[in-house]
Design a protein around this motif. Structure first.
Motif, PDB file in Angstrom:
ATOM      1  N   ALA A 241       0.875  -1.176   0.000  1.00 29.55           N
ATOM      2  CA  ALA A 241       0.000   0.000   0.000  1.00 29.55           C
ATOM      3  C   ALA A 241       0.908   1.221   0.000  1.00 29.55           C
ATOM      4  O   ALA A 241       1.747   1.362   0.900  1.00 29.55           O
ATOM      5  CB  ALA A 241      -0.892   0.006   1.235  1.00 29.55           C
ATOM      6  N   VAL A 242       0.757   2.070  -1.004  1.00 25.72           N
ATOM      7  CA  VAL A 242       1.616   3.246  -1.134  1.00 25.72           C
ATOM      8  C   VAL A 242       0.767   4.502  -0.981  1.00 25.72           C
ATOM      9  O   VAL A 242      -0.197   4.699  -1.728  1.00 25.72           O
ATOM     10  CB  VAL A 242       2.336   3.268  -2.510  1.00 25.72           C
ATOM     11  CG1 VAL A 242       3.160   4.550  -2.662  1.00 25.72           C
ATOM     12  CG2 VAL A 242       3.222   2.041  -2.663  1.00 25.72           C
ATOM     13  N   VAL A 243       1.104   5.328   0.009  1.00 21.50           N
ATOM     14  CA  VAL A 243       0.459   6.631   0.159  1.00 21.50           C
ATOM     15  C   VAL A 243       1.432   7.678  -0.373  1.00 21.50           C
ATOM     16  O   VAL A 243       2.593   7.730   0.060  1.00 21.50           O
ATOM     17  CB  VAL A 243       0.116   6.937   1.633  1.00 21.50           C
ATOM     18  CG1 VAL A 243      -0.526   8.318   1.761  1.00 21.50           C
ATOM     19  CG2 VAL A 243      -0.820   5.867   2.194  1.00 21.50           C
ATOM     20  N   VAL A 244       0.974   8.473  -1.343  1.00 18.14           N
ATOM     21  CA  VAL A 244       1.815   9.529  -1.905  1.00 18.14           C
ATOM     22  C   VAL A 244       1.902  10.669  -0.892  1.00 18.14           C
ATOM     23  O   VAL A 244       0.934  10.965  -0.176  1.00 18.14           O
ATOM     24  CB  VAL A 244       1.232  10.020  -3.247  1.00 18.14           C
ATOM     25  CG1 VAL A 244       2.062  11.171  -3.828  1.00 18.14           C
ATOM     26  CG2 VAL A 244       1.169   8.865  -4.243  1.00 18.14           C
ATOM     27  N   TYR A 245       3.066  11.315  -0.820  1.00 11.56           N
ATOM     28  CA  TYR A 245       3.326  12.381   0.149  1.00 11.56           C
ATOM     29  C   TYR A 245       2.167  13.362   0.272  1.00 11.56           C
ATOM     30  O   TYR A 245       1.666  13.881  -0.715  1.00 11.56           O
ATOM     31  CB  TYR A 245       4.601  13.135  -0.247  1.00 11.56           C
ATOM     32  CG  TYR A 245       4.896  14.344   0.627  1.00 11.56           C
ATOM     33  CD1 TYR A 245       5.167  14.188   1.988  1.00 11.56           C
ATOM     34  CD2 TYR A 245       4.878  15.633   0.111  1.00 11.56           C
ATOM     35  CE1 TYR A 245       5.419  15.279   2.801  1.00 11.56           C
ATOM     36  CE2 TYR A 245       5.141  16.736   0.916  1.00 11.56           C
ATOM     37  CZ  TYR A 245       5.408  16.550   2.254  1.00 11.56           C
ATOM     38  OH  TYR A 245       5.650  17.636   3.056  1.00 11.56           O
ATOM     39  N   GLN A 246       1.731  13.584   1.536  1.00  2.00           N
ATOM     40  CA  GLN A 246       0.589  14.454   1.829  1.00  2.00           C
ATOM     41  C   GLN A 246       1.077  15.733   2.498  1.00  2.00           C
ATOM     42  O   GLN A 246       1.387  15.731   3.691  1.00  2.00           O
ATOM     43  CB  GLN A 246      -0.386  13.742   2.780  1.00  2.00           C
ATOM     44  CG  GLN A 246      -0.852  12.383   2.309  1.00  2.00           C
ATOM     45  CD  GLN A 246      -1.856  12.465   1.195  1.00  2.00           C
ATOM     46  OE1 GLN A 246      -2.885  13.123   1.318  1.00  2.00           O
ATOM     47  NE2 GLN A 246      -1.554  11.811   0.084  1.00  2.00           N
ATOM     48  N   ARG A 247       1.165  16.806   1.748  1.00  2.00           N
ATOM     49  CA  ARG A 247       1.585  18.073   2.349  1.00  2.00           C
ATOM     50  C   ARG A 247       0.532  18.579   3.337  1.00  2.00           C
ATOM     51  O   ARG A 247       0.839  19.321   4.267  1.00  2.00           O
ATOM     52  CB  ARG A 247       1.823  19.120   1.249  1.00  2.00           C
ATOM     53  CG  ARG A 247       2.364  20.440   1.780  1.00  2.00           C
ATOM     54  CD  ARG A 247       2.713  21.396   0.648  1.00  2.00           C
ATOM     55  NE  ARG A 247       3.853  20.933  -0.120  1.00  2.00           N
ATOM     56  CZ  ARG A 247       5.122  21.030   0.283  1.00  2.00           C
ATOM     57  NH1 ARG A 247       5.403  21.537   1.464  1.00  2.00           N
ATOM     58  NH2 ARG A 247       6.092  20.607  -0.475  1.00  2.00           N
ATOM     59  N   GLN A 248      -0.723  18.158   3.129  1.00  2.00           N
ATOM     60  CA  GLN A 248      -1.819  18.719   3.933  1.00  2.00           C
ATOM     61  C   GLN A 248      -2.191  17.871   5.145  1.00  2.00           C
ATOM     62  O   GLN A 248      -3.115  18.199   5.869  1.00  2.00           O
ATOM     63  CB  GLN A 248      -3.079  18.899   3.056  1.00  2.00           C
ATOM     64  CG  GLN A 248      -2.935  19.933   1.970  1.00  2.00           C
ATOM     65  CD  GLN A 248      -2.122  19.393   0.802  1.00  2.00           C
ATOM     66  OE1 GLN A 248      -2.245  18.229   0.458  1.00  2.00           O
ATOM     67  NE2 GLN A 248      -1.305  20.224   0.202  1.00  2.00           N
ATOM     68  N   VAL A 249      -1.516  16.729   5.338  1.00  2.00           N
ATOM     69  CA  VAL A 249      -1.859  15.849   6.463  1.00  2.00           C
ATOM     70  C   VAL A 249      -0.580  15.506   7.228  1.00  2.00           C
ATOM     71  O   VAL A 249       0.366  14.994   6.623  1.00  2.00           O
ATOM     72  CB  VAL A 249      -2.533  14.534   5.972  1.00  2.00           C
ATOM     73  CG1 VAL A 249      -3.005  13.696   7.152  1.00  2.00           C
ATOM     74  CG2 VAL A 249      -3.685  14.821   5.031  1.00  2.00           C
ATOM     75  N   PRO A 250      -0.527  15.769   8.532  1.00  2.00           N
ATOM     76  CA  PRO A 250       0.669  15.406   9.307  1.00  2.00           C
ATOM     77  C   PRO A 250       0.956  13.911   9.172  1.00  2.00           C
ATOM     78  O   PRO A 250       0.033  13.089   9.164  1.00  2.00           O
ATOM     79  CB  PRO A 250       0.294  15.759  10.757  1.00  2.00           C
ATOM     80  CG  PRO A 250      -0.842  16.723  10.645  1.00  2.00           C
ATOM     81  CD  PRO A 250      -1.568  16.376   9.389  1.00  2.00           C
ATOM     82  N   PHE A 251       2.240  13.550   9.082  1.00  2.00           N
ATOM     83  CA  PHE A 251       2.611  12.151   8.839  1.00  2.00           C
ATOM     84  C   PHE A 251       2.093  11.223   9.936  1.00  2.00           C
ATOM     85  O   PHE A 251       1.689  10.095   9.667  1.00  2.00           O
ATOM     86  CB  PHE A 251       4.132  12.009   8.692  1.00  2.00           C
ATOM     87  CG  PHE A 251       4.563  10.581   8.562  1.00  2.00           C
ATOM     88  CD1 PHE A 251       4.235   9.841   7.428  1.00  2.00           C
ATOM     89  CD2 PHE A 251       5.237   9.938   9.596  1.00  2.00           C
ATOM     90  CE1 PHE A 251       4.600   8.502   7.321  1.00  2.00           C
ATOM     91  CE2 PHE A 251       5.605   8.602   9.492  1.00  2.00           C
ATOM     92  CZ  PHE A 251       5.284   7.882   8.349  1.00  2.00           C
ATOM     93  N   GLU A 252       2.120  11.696  11.210  1.00  2.00           N
ATOM     94  CA  GLU A 252       1.617  10.836  12.296  1.00  2.00           C
ATOM     95  C   GLU A 252       0.170  10.424  12.052  1.00  2.00           C
ATOM     96  O   GLU A 252      -0.247   9.320  12.389  1.00  2.00           O
ATOM     97  CB  GLU A 252       1.713  11.548  13.659  1.00  2.00           C
ATOM     98  CG  GLU A 252       3.125  11.640  14.202  1.00  2.00           C
ATOM     99  CD  GLU A 252       3.763  12.979  13.872  1.00  2.00           C
ATOM    100  OE1 GLU A 252       3.374  13.585  12.836  1.00  2.00           O
ATOM    101  OE2 GLU A 252       4.639  13.414  14.637  1.00  2.00           O
ATOM    102  N   ARG A 253      -0.586  11.334  11.436  1.00  2.00           N
ATOM    103  CA  ARG A 253      -1.993  11.023  11.155  1.00  2.00           C
ATOM    104  C   ARG A 253      -2.103   9.982  10.044  1.00  2.00           C
ATOM    105  O   ARG A 253      -2.947   9.095  10.081  1.00  2.00           O
ATOM    106  CB  ARG A 253      -2.738  12.304  10.751  1.00  2.00           C
ATOM    107  CG  ARG A 253      -4.233  12.161  10.868  1.00  2.00           C
ATOM    108  CD  ARG A 253      -4.920  13.492  10.925  1.00  2.00           C
ATOM    109  NE  ARG A 253      -6.357  13.324  10.987  1.00  2.00           N
ATOM    110  CZ  ARG A 253      -7.214  14.312  10.872  1.00  2.00           C
ATOM    111  NH1 ARG A 253      -6.784  15.551  10.716  1.00  2.00           N
ATOM    112  NH2 ARG A 253      -8.518  14.094  10.935  1.00  2.00           N
ATOM    113  N   VAL A 254      -1.219  10.092   9.044  1.00  2.00           N
ATOM    114  CA  VAL A 254      -1.172   9.098   7.962  1.00  2.00           C
ATOM    115  C   VAL A 254      -0.842   7.728   8.557  1.00  2.00           C
ATOM    116  O   VAL A 254      -1.488   6.724   8.243  1.00  2.00           O
ATOM    117  CB  VAL A 254      -0.109   9.485   6.902  1.00  2.00           C
ATOM    118  CG1 VAL A 254       0.004   8.400   5.826  1.00  2.00           C
ATOM    119  CG2 VAL A 254      -0.426  10.824   6.267  1.00  2.00           C
ATOM    120  N   ALA A 255       0.170   7.694   9.440  1.00  2.00           N
ATOM    121  CA  ALA A 255       0.593   6.437  10.054  1.00  2.00           C
ATOM    122  C   ALA A 255      -0.529   5.844  10.911  1.00  2.00           C
ATOM    123  O   ALA A 255      -0.740   4.628  10.930  1.00  2.00           O
ATOM    124  CB  ALA A 255       1.842   6.675  10.907  1.00  2.00           C
ATOM    125  N   GLY A 256      -1.275   6.715  11.607  1.00  2.00           N
ATOM    126  CA  GLY A 256      -2.395   6.248  12.434  1.00  2.00           C
ATOM    127  C   GLY A 256      -3.489   5.628  11.588  1.00  2.00           C
ATOM    128  O   GLY A 256      -4.088   4.607  11.958  1.00  2.00           O
TER     129      GLY A 256
END
Length: 881
Positions: free
Chosen positions: A419-434
């Motif tokens: 599963a690949v998530v492309v870099y999110q400038r608008q979402v903090p990385f910790e939230r992506v990881a959560g």
């Protein structure tokens, strides 16, 4: 009877533990709920139920939520058991309906149950594939209706995606169906790795530390560094293609062609690349071609061309050109394709077949692909974690993330899925990881009584039985569960309130009495203010809903302030065009006071707000106008009588002995706490009252509407009511009224199609099609339909029901012209409608025409059948079987 051991020997792989447990439950005659990840092999359990029924000389029905999924499953079962053993029943197809194995959409089975169809005889098992669909807001009630009405002697095999409350859902099925085993499998058949793509570099989203998964600290530091370097960065939504690429040390969101190059380099193809817009999917394929991306060999490209041309060989050359087939083929040959609801079914099926064969390497898809269709990939890419939810953009939920990534990893082919998530400038990385670490997906109910459901309950059951069946729904089961917790909270609040009251004792008098005077004065003023605000809101809502095309208003919203002209209206929300050519919908929320009509302009006769020329011409007319913005009005004055009574109560409070108490301030603080807690408790009481037998009360209100309109008398159906038992969908009652009033009588077949389309059509475009009827006679019948709709809505309002949705005439002229033989090319150009939308709208119309034909008087039925034949041609006639 086949044994689990003999059955398992048919498969080239050993069965998993959850498959064996579910099969053993079926062997012992128990129903089963299997909740397991996508691609884990749940259908093996369903195949055992099919085999059991065949062995016993009985029947098995296999239900799915989608026609495309039914067609796919029909093909699989025909390959296993032969064409004589397998049937198919959908809105499009009726093949061998009395076979021992019948694949059908869930709606078909629901209709059979209400009709007490003889086809149900000898039924042993019903497989309900994708049963988690029961939370779908539009169609979910059908799954509950089937589980409630199915004879208890019939076993069910419910197959679901991973859900958090599977045990609770299984307990509900047990209350309905008797002994039911719940089999839960959390483990994916192919392990999944989560990656974060920054620029051209892939990073693991999580790292393991002491057996615990943590957000990758390197990516966390990069993210924090980037925020410091760019302190003005706003955590919001940015356009997908316009994301900045000048990040610190290569920290940027790569373009789609770059993402594909990274996946190819890392050996992570084939991939499904989720883009949450149809236009975005189509543009992506174009960008791949423009960038020269080619993922296939010349031999693969030749095989792709051969298969695609074979699948499309039945379509006329003119239609192929209109559908953009050769651009579609060009992308396929390069190994890239789009997949979304705007494509016609045969194009989508071609993509599915070529992707499954490993010939197409990247599919750009909308989230609808995550539902049902068998298209496993090695990798799933999510470009944007923000998704448009009708009114605004919202972050994906953990459940949605799990669904989208569920397709990554092909069993028996891949060691790992990605599963690949492309870099999110608008979402903090910790939230992506959560998001990637959370596995919560609660199944909820969307069950509610409809008019068709109500008349069928009256036809088949006594009043007590009907109420019992409604109270047996999953919706009521969940509500009753909630009541236990609410009652516990109420008891705790009562104890706390008693403690508060101890502090209200005043030596000078009855403090409750004093506080009552103070509160009544406050309450009077608050109610008066709220009443004035509600009156203003009603005025605004009525003024906005009454706006008509051509009327010019002033939009006060800061982002869109200025003149705008109404170009279309639907559901009381007009679409307007501003001076800068922007088209958008407005609602009562956009105005603080009723918008006056400043002037009127004549709109161009042809085109719509989606046409650049139309927008240019209308905007230039707007700019040339010389009208002043309206002056702000003063609000409604407060009620003098109310104010006098409030002053009287305040005077009485000041004269009360407790007003002079030296500890009055302390007593008042405790009294405030008491008041707040009492309000909270009143809210809990209301929720308990509302949740107890909610559905039964709602059913009684629906029944009252049907009684007033002459469908039910006492607990018996009138002739109108008997007609309604076989009309399904949101427009059921309106169709019943139209047939009773003879709205369709005497029309030409193409005109019938145009008028009926206004009941079933629902625009999905942001700028609706102009709602003009093709000729004078259908326009007159449409006015009659509108009068009937208003009569229904008035009756609904009297009983606090809102089920009959508004008419939409946007598809009337296109379908009329299609029925008259106008070419697909001309229609798509005129309407700017996606081919898949055009076909789907025609199919929905055909389904309703078929229902009307079955219940109408002979003369009307003949007319409706001819309308059906006129619409069913060309690309619309394709059934996928």
């Amino acid at each position: 009877m086949i044994s689990p051991q003999t059955f398992s020997e048919r498969y080239p792989f050993p069965l998993d533990g959850f498959q064996r447990r579910a099969i053993e439950a079926l062997q012992s005659g128990r129903s089963v709920l299997v909740a397991a990840p996508t691609g884990s092999g749940k259908t093996v359990v369903a195949e055992f139920a099919v085999e059991q029924a065949i062995d016993a000389g009985r029947k098995c029905f296999y239900t799915t939520p989608l026609k495309a999924l039914s067609n796919q499953k029909f093909g699989d079962l025909v390959a296993s058991y032969g064409p004589h053993q397998v049937g198919l029943l959908t809105g499009d197809n009726t093949i061998n309906g009395e076979a021992p194995i019948v694949v059908m959409t869930t709606e078909v089975l629901r209709n059979m149950l209400y009709e007490r169809s003889e086809t149900l005889g000898g039924l042993q098992w019903v497989v309900m594939d994708e049963v988690h669909y029961l939370q779908d807001p539009y169609r979910g009630a059908v799954w509950e209706e089937v589980l409630i009405h199915l004879p208890r002697s019939v076993g069910v095999v419910c197959l679901s995606a991973t859900i958090s409350n599977a045990e609770e859902f299984g307990e509900w099925i047990r209350t309905l169906r008797g002994e039911t085993s719940v089999v839960i499998e959390e483990k994916r058949p192919v392990p999944l790795e989560h990656h974060y793509l920054i620029g051209r570099r892939l990073h693991p989203i999580h790292v393991e530390q002491d057996g615990v998964l943590l957000p990758n600290p390197y990516v966390v530091s990069l993210d924090q560094q980037e925020t410091r370097v760019r302190p003005g960065t706003h955590r919001g939504r940015a356009p997908a293609r316009d994301r900045q690429r000048d990040g610190h040390h290569g920290v940027y969101a790569p373009r789609r062609e770059e993402v594909v190059e990274v996946l190819e380099r890392e050996g992570m193809l084939p991939a499904i690349y989720f883009v949450f817009s149809r236009a975005g999917c189509d543009k992506s394929v174009r960008w791949m071609r423009q960038a020269g991306v080619r993922l296939t060999t010349s031999d693969e490209a030749e095989r792709i061309r051969e298969r695609a041309e074979t699948r499309a060989s039945w379509i006329d050359e003119a239609d192929l050109l209109a559908l953009g087939f050769y651009d579609f083929l060009d992308g396929l040959e390069a190994g890239v394709a789009a997949h979304h609801a705007g494509m016609i079914p045969v194009f989508k099926e071609t993509v599915e077949e070529l992707f499954e064969a490993g010939l197409v390497k990247v599919v750009f898809a909308t989230e609808t692909l995550s539902l049902g269709i068998n298209m496993p990939a090695k990798t799933v890419v999510i470009e944007d974690l923000w998704k448009f939810q009708g009114e605004r953009h919202e972050l994906l939920t953990p459940g949605e993330y799990t669904q989208l990534t569920g397709r990554a990893g092909r069993r028996g082919i891949d060691q790992l899925g990605h599963a690949v998530v492309v870099y999110q400038r608008q979402v903090p990385f910790e939230r992506v990881a959560g998001l990637a670490a959370t596995r919560t997906y609660d199944l909820t109910s969307s069950f509610r009584p409809s008019y068709n459901m109500a008349v069928n309950l009256v036809r088949n059951y006594t009043p007590d039985q009907a109420h019992e069946l409604l109270n047996a729904s999953f919706a009521q089961f969940l509500a009753d569960r909630g009541v236990v917790a609410l009652e516990r909270a109420r008891e705790q609040d009562r104890t706390v309130l008693e403690g508060y009251r101890q502090n209200l004792r005043c030596d000078l008098g009855d403090f409750d009495e004093y506080w009552g005077l103070v509160q009544r004065a406050r309450r009077l003023r608050d109610e008066d203010r709220r009443g004035r605000e509600a009156a203003r809101a009603d005025e605004v809502r009525m003024a906005v809903a009454s706006l008509k095309p051509g009327e010019v208003i002033h939009v006060p919203d800061a982002r869109r302030r200025g003149l705008a002209v109404v170009v279309a209206t639907r559901d009381g929300k007009p679409t307007v065009l501003s001076e800068d050519r922007a088209a958008f919908r407005v609602s009562a929320k956009d105005f603080r006071e009723p918008p006056p009509v400043l002037t009127r302009i004549v709109l161009p006769r042809t085109g719509s707000s989606r046409s650049a020329r139309f927008r240019r011409d209308v905007a230039s007319t707007l700019v040339a106008l010389h009208v002043k913005p309206p002056k702000s009005r003063h609000g409604h004055a407060s009620d003098g009588k109310v104010e006098r009574e409030a002053v009287r109560l305040e005077s009485a409070a000041r004269a009360h002995p407790c007003h002079g108490c030296p500890e009055r301030a302390k007593h008042e603080r405790w009294a405030e706490r008491c008041t707040k807690l009492e309000q909270q408790m009143a809210g809990v009481e209301r929720r308990i009252r509302v949740r107890t037998e909610t559905l039964a009360r709602r059913f009684d209100r629906v029944l009252a509407v049907l009684t007033d309109l002459g469908y039910v008398r006492g607990w018996a159906l009138t002739p109108k009511g008997r007609t309604l038992t076989r009309i399904y969908g949101e427009g059921d009652l309106l169709v019943g009224e139209a047939l009773a009033s003879g709205v369709l009588d005497g029309l030409e077949p193409s005109e019938v199609a145009a008028v009926v389309s206004t009941v079933v059509y629902e625009t999905r475009e942001r700028n609706p099609l102009p709602g003009k009827l093709p000729t004078a006679d259908p326009a007159h019948r449409y006015e009659r339909l509108q009068r009937l709709w208003r009569q229904i809505r008035r009756t609904e309002d009297e009983h606090q029901v809102q089920l009959c949705r508004e008419l939409e005439p946007g598809f009337a002229t296109p379908v009329y012209r299609w029925a008259e033989g106008v070419s697909l090319d001309a229609l798509l150009e005129e309407t700017e409608m996606a081919p898949g939308d055009f076909v789907r709208n025609c199919k929905q119309l055909l389904d309703l025409l078929r229902q009307i034909e079955e219940v109408a008087q002979p003369e009307t039925a003949t007319l409706v059948r001819r309308a059906h034949e006129r619409v069913l041609h060309g690309v619309v006639a394709y059934t996928g079987v």
